[in-house]
Design a protein around this motif. Structure first.
Motif, PDB file in Angstrom:
ATOM      1  N   ALA A   2      27.736  27.363  -8.719  1.00  0.00           N
ATOM      2  CA  ALA A   2      28.688  27.808  -7.753  1.00  0.00           C
ATOM      3  C   ALA A   2      27.989  27.795  -6.072  1.00  0.00           C
ATOM      4  O   ALA A   2      26.849  28.900  -6.014  1.00  0.00           O
ATOM      5  CB  ALA A   2      29.988  28.928  -6.937  1.00  0.00           C
ATOM      6  N   THR A   3      28.634  27.582  -4.702  1.00  0.00           N
ATOM      7  CA  THR A   3      27.089  28.039  -4.001  1.00  0.00           C
ATOM      8  C   THR A   3      28.337  28.902  -2.485  1.00  0.00           C
ATOM      9  O   THR A   3      28.999  28.343  -2.546  1.00  0.00           O
ATOM     10  CB  THR A   3      27.331  26.059  -3.477  1.00  0.00           C
ATOM     11  OG1 THR A   3      27.030  25.431  -3.558  1.00  0.00           O
ATOM     12  CG2 THR A   3      26.874  26.585  -2.364  1.00  0.00           C
ATOM     13  N   PHE A   4      27.435  29.603  -2.642  1.00  0.00           N
ATOM     14  CA  PHE A   4      28.038  30.073  -1.324  1.00  0.00           C
ATOM     15  C   PHE A   4      27.070  30.038  -0.334  1.00  0.00           C
ATOM     16  O   PHE A   4      26.129  30.596  -0.140  1.00  0.00           O
ATOM     17  CB  PHE A   4      27.338  32.038  -1.697  1.00  0.00           C
ATOM     18  CG  PHE A   4      28.616  32.326  -3.188  1.00  0.00           C
ATOM     19  CD1 PHE A   4      30.032  33.052  -2.982  1.00  0.00           C
ATOM     20  CD2 PHE A   4      28.138  31.793  -4.592  1.00  0.00           C
ATOM     21  CE1 PHE A   4      30.589  32.984  -4.222  1.00  0.00           C
ATOM     22  CE2 PHE A   4      29.014  31.827  -5.831  1.00  0.00           C
ATOM     23  CZ  PHE A   4      30.080  32.484  -5.640  1.00  0.00           C
ATOM     24  N   LEU A   5      28.267  30.506   1.184  1.00  0.00           N
ATOM     25  CA  LEU A   5      27.177  30.801   2.437  1.00  0.00           C
ATOM     26  C   LEU A   5      27.850  31.054   2.857  1.00  0.00           C
ATOM     27  O   LEU A   5      28.682  32.495   3.028  1.00  0.00           O
ATOM     28  CB  LEU A   5      28.632  29.131   3.045  1.00  0.00           C
ATOM     29  CG  LEU A   5      28.035  27.915   2.897  1.00  0.00           C
ATOM     30  CD1 LEU A   5      29.400  27.614   2.062  1.00  0.00           C
ATOM     31  CD2 LEU A   5      28.204  26.938   4.105  1.00  0.00           C
ATOM     32  N   PHE A   6      27.001  31.886   3.433  1.00  0.00           N
ATOM     33  CA  PHE A   6      26.397  33.585   3.645  1.00  0.00           C
ATOM     34  C   PHE A   6      26.265  32.900   5.797  1.00  0.00           C
ATOM     35  O   PHE A   6      25.553  32.578   6.278  1.00  0.00           O
ATOM     36  CB  PHE A   6      25.196  34.318   4.125  1.00  0.00           C
ATOM     37  CG  PHE A   6      25.492  34.954   2.468  1.00  0.00           C
ATOM     38  CD1 PHE A   6      25.891  35.961   2.011  1.00  0.00           C
ATOM     39  CD2 PHE A   6      25.175  33.775   0.979  1.00  0.00           C
ATOM     40  CE1 PHE A   6      25.850  36.647   0.853  1.00  0.00           C
ATOM     41  CE2 PHE A   6      25.427  34.703   0.236  1.00  0.00           C
ATOM     42  CZ  PHE A   6      25.842  35.921  -0.270  1.00  0.00           C
ATOM     43  N   LEU A   7      27.866  33.898   6.645  1.00  0.00           N
ATOM     44  CA  LEU A   7      27.678  33.649   7.903  1.00  0.00           C
ATOM     45  C   LEU A   7      27.983  34.904   8.586  1.00  0.00           C
ATOM     46  O   LEU A   7      28.508  35.402   8.113  1.00  0.00           O
ATOM     47  CB  LEU A   7      28.754  32.842   7.759  1.00  0.00           C
ATOM     48  CG  LEU A   7      29.200  31.250   7.990  1.00  0.00           C
ATOM     49  CD1 LEU A   7      29.819  31.366   6.458  1.00  0.00           C
ATOM     50  CD2 LEU A   7      29.668  30.637   9.413  1.00  0.00           C
ATOM     51  N   ILE A   8      26.969  34.711   9.368  1.00  0.00           N
ATOM     52  CA  ILE A   8      26.658  36.269  10.355  1.00  0.00           C
ATOM     53  C   ILE A   8      27.222  36.030  11.686  1.00  0.00           C
ATOM     54  O   ILE A   8      27.351  34.615  11.800  1.00  0.00           O
ATOM     55  CB  ILE A   8      24.906  36.355  10.627  1.00  0.00           C
ATOM     56  CG1 ILE A   8      24.374  35.408  10.480  1.00  0.00           C
ATOM     57  CG2 ILE A   8      24.712  37.215   9.062  1.00  0.00           C
ATOM     58  CD1 ILE A   8      23.018  35.675  11.287  1.00  0.00           C
ATOM     59  N   PRO A   9      27.911  36.788  12.334  1.00  0.00           N
ATOM     60  CA  PRO A   9      28.290  36.919  13.467  1.00  0.00           C
ATOM     61  C   PRO A   9      27.539  36.765  14.426  1.00  0.00           C
ATOM     62  O   PRO A   9      26.049  36.721  14.098  1.00  0.00           O
ATOM     63  CB  PRO A   9      28.999  38.538  13.518  1.00  0.00           C
ATOM     64  CG  PRO A   9      28.469  39.143  12.595  1.00  0.00           C
ATOM     65  CD  PRO A   9      27.678  38.758  11.838  1.00  0.00           C
ATOM     66  N   PRO A  10      28.125  36.599  15.479  1.00  0.00           N
ATOM     67  CA  PRO A  10      27.195  36.225  16.750  1.00  0.00           C
ATOM     68  C   PRO A  10      25.961  37.372  17.452  1.00  0.00           C
ATOM     69  O   PRO A  10      26.959  38.593  17.470  1.00  0.00           O
ATOM     70  CB  PRO A  10      27.945  35.889  17.873  1.00  0.00           C
ATOM     71  CG  PRO A  10      29.527  35.428  17.339  1.00  0.00           C
ATOM     72  CD  PRO A  10      29.219  35.850  15.902  1.00  0.00           C
ATOM     73  N   GLY A  11      24.709  36.773  17.214  1.00  0.00           N
ATOM     74  CA  GLY A  11      24.195  38.058  18.062  1.00  0.00           C
ATOM     75  C   GLY A  11      23.405  39.231  16.775  1.00  0.00           C
ATOM     76  O   GLY A  11      22.986  40.240  17.182  1.00  0.00           O
ATOM     77  N   ALA A  12      23.773  39.475  15.142  1.00  0.00           N
ATOM     78  CA  ALA A  12      23.649  39.834  14.289  1.00  0.00           C
ATOM     79  C   ALA A  12      22.583  39.120  13.560  1.00  0.00           C
ATOM     80  O   ALA A  12      21.739  37.842  13.651  1.00  0.00           O
ATOM     81  CB  ALA A  12      24.276  39.630  13.176  1.00  0.00           C
ATOM     82  N   LYS A  13      21.741  40.114  13.093  1.00  0.00           N
ATOM     83  CA  LYS A  13      20.603  39.463  12.292  1.00  0.00           C
ATOM     84  C   LYS A  13      20.810  39.262  10.557  1.00  0.00           C
ATOM     85  O   LYS A  13      21.430  39.851  10.444  1.00  0.00           O
ATOM     86  CB  LYS A  13      19.544  40.523  12.791  1.00  0.00           C
ATOM     87  CG  LYS A  13      19.065  41.673  13.711  1.00  0.00           C
ATOM     88  CD  LYS A  13      17.802  42.666  13.556  1.00  0.00           C
ATOM     89  CE  LYS A  13      17.756  42.989  15.059  1.00  0.00           C
ATOM     90  NZ  LYS A  13      16.861  43.074  15.147  1.00  0.00           N
ATOM     91  N   SER A  14      19.317  38.430  10.469  1.00  0.00           N
ATOM     92  CA  SER A  14      19.479  37.779   8.874  1.00  0.00           C
ATOM     93  C   SER A  14      19.747  39.145   8.087  1.00  0.00           C
ATOM     94  O   SER A  14      19.595  40.076   8.214  1.00  0.00           O
ATOM     95  CB  SER A  14      18.485  36.943   8.472  1.00  0.00           C
ATOM     96  OG  SER A  14      18.940  36.600   7.475  1.00  0.00           O
ATOM     97  N   GLY A  15      20.443  38.814   6.981  1.00  0.00           N
ATOM     98  CA  GLY A  15      20.818  40.741   6.165  1.00  0.00           C
ATOM     99  C   GLY A  15      21.982  41.012   6.120  1.00  0.00           C
ATOM    100  O   GLY A  15      21.977  42.152   6.204  1.00  0.00           O
TER     101      GLY A  15
END
Length: 156
Positions: A2-15
């Motif tokens: 399956a494919t999972f998309l990881f979205l981060i909120p505005p101003g957040a860093k990766s991870g």
């Protein structure tokens, strides 16, 4: 897989641990109850549009000649929401400033989270065979989303 998309909120860093994980797949709940599925995922405009189209289909289905066309409209609406519902949610989050941080192919959500949150001490992600990284940096050509589908920066 399956494919999972990881979205981060505005101003957040990766991870970031506040990342929202969306599985890009067909949803049976969205097929059976498309309006409620869209409302649950806070896609208000899409839910209103789906309601209007399904109400039109229900009104047409009462007609003796165009009855099957009305049922087809309702079925098509349910199918579109079931197939493109996750893309609608991603588009809504991107509109609010969220960014797609990673696109990961994995067997289940736990494995995708492990791949996303596991990093080396230097802060660089480990190389894995099951990771599907966005290819936007490697391609000289830019492609626009096709057929009304949401583009994920060439990551799929």
């Amino acid at each position: 897989m399956a494919t999972f998309l990881f979205l981060i909120p505005p101003g957040a860093k990766s991870g970031d641990e506040k990342a929202r994980i969306i599985r890009d797949r067909f949803s049976w709940v969205a097929f059976v109850l498309p309006i409620f599925w869209l409302l649950w995922h806070r896609a208000w405009l899409a839910a209103a549009l789906a309601f209007a189209v399904q109400a039109l289909g229900a009104a047409i289905s009462d007609h003796p000649v165009f009855g099957l066309a009305g049922l087809g409209i309702c079925l098509a609406t349910s199918l579109i929401v079931a197939l493109e519902g996750p893309a609608m949610v991603v588009a809504g989050l991107e509109h609010r400033g969220w960014t797609v941080d990673a696109v990961i192919s994995a067997d289940d959500r736990a494995t995708a989270e492990e791949i996303y949150y596991t990093e080396t001490p230097a802060g660089e992600a480990q190389t894995r065979d099951s990771v599907s990284l966005p290819a936007s940096e490697t391609s000289a050509r830019r492609h626009a989303p096709m057929l009304g589908l949401v583009g994920f920066k060439e990551g799929r």
